[in-house]
Design an enzyme around this catalytic site. Structure first.
Site, PDB file in Angstrom:
ATOM      1  N   GLY A 229       0.830  -1.190   0.000  1.00  0.00           N
ATOM      2  CA  GLY A 229       0.000   0.000   0.000  1.00  0.00           C
ATOM      3  C   GLY A 229       0.865   1.240   0.000  1.00  0.00           C
ATOM      4  O   GLY A 229       2.023   1.222  -0.432  1.00  0.00           O
ATOM      5  N   SER A 230       0.323   2.318   0.521  1.00  0.00           N
ATOM      6  CA  SER A 230       1.023   3.600   0.480  1.00  0.00           C
ATOM      7  C   SER A 230       2.190   3.634   1.454  1.00  0.00           C
ATOM      8  O   SER A 230       2.216   2.914   2.457  1.00  0.00           O
ATOM      9  CB  SER A 230       0.047   4.732   0.813  1.00  0.00           C
ATOM     10  OG  SER A 230      -0.299   4.707   2.186  1.00  0.00           O
ATOM     11  N   VAL A 233       1.061   4.688   5.098  1.00  0.00           N
ATOM     12  CA  VAL A 233       0.504   3.593   5.908  1.00  0.00           C
ATOM     13  C   VAL A 233       1.602   2.586   6.239  1.00  0.00           C
ATOM     14  O   VAL A 233       1.629   2.016   7.333  1.00  0.00           O
ATOM     15  CB  VAL A 233      -0.672   2.921   5.183  1.00  0.00           C
ATOM     16  CG1 VAL A 233      -1.191   1.731   5.980  1.00  0.00           C
ATOM     17  CG2 VAL A 233      -1.798   3.922   4.952  1.00  0.00           C
ATOM     18  N   GLY A 234       2.536   2.378   5.324  1.00  0.00           N
ATOM     19  CA  GLY A 234       3.645   1.469   5.582  1.00  0.00           C
ATOM     20  C   GLY A 234       4.482   1.901   6.771  1.00  0.00           C
ATOM     21  O   GLY A 234       4.964   1.064   7.549  1.00  0.00           O
ATOM     22  N   GLU A 251       5.808  -3.515   0.931  1.00  0.00           N
ATOM     23  CA  GLU A 251       5.929  -3.152  -0.486  1.00  0.00           C
ATOM     24  C   GLU A 251       5.072  -1.915  -0.665  1.00  0.00           C
ATOM     25  O   GLU A 251       3.843  -1.988  -0.642  1.00  0.00           O
ATOM     26  CB  GLU A 251       5.468  -4.314  -1.374  1.00  0.00           C
ATOM     27  CG  GLU A 251       5.897  -4.167  -2.826  1.00  0.00           C
ATOM     28  CD  GLU A 251       4.978  -3.281  -3.633  1.00  0.00           C
ATOM     29  OE1 GLU A 251       5.389  -2.132  -3.935  1.00  0.00           O
ATOM     30  OE2 GLU A 251       3.865  -3.707  -3.959  1.00  0.00           O
ATOM     31  N   CYS A 285       1.783   0.693  -8.270  1.00  0.00           N
ATOM     32  CA  CYS A 285       2.945   1.174  -7.518  1.00  0.00           C
ATOM     33  C   CYS A 285       4.150   1.313  -8.431  1.00  0.00           C
ATOM     34  O   CYS A 285       5.079   2.067  -8.134  1.00  0.00           O
ATOM     35  CB  CYS A 285       3.254   0.238  -6.353  1.00  0.00           C
ATOM     36  SG  CYS A 285       3.547  -1.470  -6.837  1.00  0.00           S
TER      37      CYS A 285
END
Length: 515
Positions: A229-230, A233-234, A251, A285
């Site tokens: 995800g973004s 958020v990671g 990732e 991504c």
């Protein structure tokens, strides 16, 4: 009547949760299904069920687990057209791309089915007599996999297939706006022969996911987190895992450069930029962020890319289109906010409009439903500079930048300046350019004369910097995410031998000195 889809825990589908979320076909506005969103407590319960099921699954011989993965792959292959059509309906991905995504699942299963017979350890020579040393791969335990909706089956397979193959149990949290895909994908895995509780699927929103993850980690029910995800958020996932001394598999986003050298095949570079930048409406991504073009060919490259984009069909994802709709209104709104990054020194190309495609803001040759679908105009932003916000922000939509350079060092600075490090491409016919680029670019994945997008099941996938924490998916490299190394020493000397203390001294004339 709209179907309601809940979570799958312990081998049973449930419709718990008070919150309902409609799944909308972004191409037509039609309601496909309704997600019954679970709570944080539901996620914790799924982790507890997975913990109980994991012991028996880990005891299943790895080659047998590999046969289950093989059957899952065959089931996906037998249902390829139906699953592809569902991906197209629920997220608007063009059917050709959806078929490619489902094929990636099949390829992943094919690769890891064989790894069930290759979870090798090693024998290691001991420094002592009558002693043997061994290493073994052992399962991590319970994995929680959180994935985004832009690749709703391929990316989950990159986590779930190796995790299950290695003897782990999994709790999968798919994008809550893709309940129909999540249901179908879960059923394919379960019908392949997974025991109840080994794979659990929980539909929750973001806040419930974080609350549930935190509680499950506190209760020692989770051993590994995988997240796609973004980057923002990671960071939060990484902080949460770090508090429990865990290393998640992250990732994240990208601002992927595509460098065009003066000796490049220009038509090929334009083709790569078109697919990289606008395929899946830029919602990858690995989508190209900026085309970095040598000044001597900049104008010609821009003219050709502009012409190709204007001639490309956008619209109905069941037809032959460059791209279809945005995934949801939320993705469109985010894309429109990024249009504000365009500055006075930029010039726009590639379209007669910007923002949402509507009857009042049309696009020539558009084949979609402008009244009910969620479609966006493509945009090329020329004149991008190193310190521009648009050069350093993941836009996640059909907008790309174009920058020019004079020297190779300038190209590298533009390619690395954003701080991401997922994917990068260079178009050149000179080997030294390709190898120098490979050496100096920050990306975890590099393409030469190919697009920034694309993955194969047996090649490591992942990035660095703002794009991830160095973990890799796919191929044999992902096994290190879902197993831990265990060493064993077996002493059969019949007496206690102490390492480094009881080793034999070798005879030598230590009094000898060179003249």
């Amino acid at each position: 009547m709209t179907r309601t889809i809940g979570s799958h825990v312990g081998g049973k589908w449930r419709e718990e949760g008070g919150t309902r979320l409609a799944s909308i076909d972004p191409a037509t506005g039609e309601t496909l299904a309704e997600a019954a969103l679970g709570t944080a407590a539901d996620l914790v319960e799924a982790c507890r069920v997975a913990r109980d099921a994991q012991r028996g699954w880990a005891a299943t011989p790895a080659p047998v687990r590999g046969r289950v993965i093989e059957r899952i792959g065959r089931l996906v292959e037998a249902n390829k057209e139906a699953l592809s059509a569902l991906v197209t309906r629920e997220i608007g991905k063009p059917l050709a791309e959806a078929r490619g995504e489902v094929q990636e699942v099949i390829d992943t299963c094919s690769f890891f089915a064989g790894e069930g017979r290759r979870l090798y350890g090693q024998t290691v020579p001991s420094e002592m007599s009558d002693k043997q040393l061994f290493t073994f791969r052992v399962p991590v335990g319970v994995t929680v996999i959180v994935t985004a909706g832009n690749f709703p089956v391929a990316v989950p397979s990159w986590y779930l297939v190796p995790a299950l193959l290695c003897g782990n149990a999994a709790v999968w949290k798919p994008a809550e706006y893709t309940p129909a895909i999540a249901e179908a994908f879960t059923e394919l895995f379960v019908r392949g022969g997974l025991p109840d509780g080994v794979l659990n699927t929980v539909l929750t929103d973001g806040p419930a996911t974080f609350e549930g993850l935190s509680a499950a980690l506190d209760a020692r029910l989770v051993d590994k987190i995988g997240f796609t995800g973004s980057s923002a958020v990671g960071v939060r996932i990484g902080e949460l895992a770090g508090r429990h001394l865990q290393n998640p598999c992250l990732e994240l986003g990208g601002k992927n450069p595509l460098v065009v050298m003066p000796d490049a095949d220009l038509d090929l570079a334009v083709e790569g930029a078109l697919f990289s930048g606008f395929g899946t409406a830029g919602q990858r991504c690995t989508s190209m962020g900026t085309a970095i073009v040598h000044a001597s060919i900049h104008d010609e490259f821009l003219a050709r890319l502009d012409a190709r984009l204007r001639a490309s069909t956008i619209g109905d994802p069941t037809g032959e289109v460059l791209y279809g709709p945005m995934i949801s209104d939320r993705f469109l709104a985010n894309f429109e906010r990024h249009l504000d990054l365009v500055q006075p020194h930029h010039t726009l190309h590639g379209s007669t409009g910007t923002g949402r495609i509507t009857a009042d803001n049309p696009r020539e040759g558009f084949t979609g439903d402008a009244a009910n679908g969620i479609y966006a105009h493509p945009t090329i932003v020329d004149g991008v500079r190193l310190d521009d916000a648009i050069a350093n922000t993941e836009t996640f939509g059909p907008i790309v930048g174009v920058a020019s350079f004079e020297t190779f060092d300038e190209a590298i600075a533009l390619a690395n300046g954003h701080g991401y490090g997922l994917s990068a491409a260079i178009y050149t016919s000179t080997p030294v350019h390709a190898f120098r680029f490979r050496e100096q670019v920050s990306a975890g994945m590099v393409s030469v004369n190919n697009s920034t997008s694309g993955a194969e099941a047996h090649l490591p996938f992942g990035g660095n910097g703002r794009s991830g924490n160095g973990s890799r998916q796919s191929g044999i490299w992902v096994l290190d995410q879902f197993t831990r190394w265990q060493s064993m020493n077996w002493d059969f000397a019949g007496k206690l031998q102490k390492a480094q203390m009881d080793t034999a001294d070798l005879p030598a004339d230590m009094e000898f000195r060179l003249p």
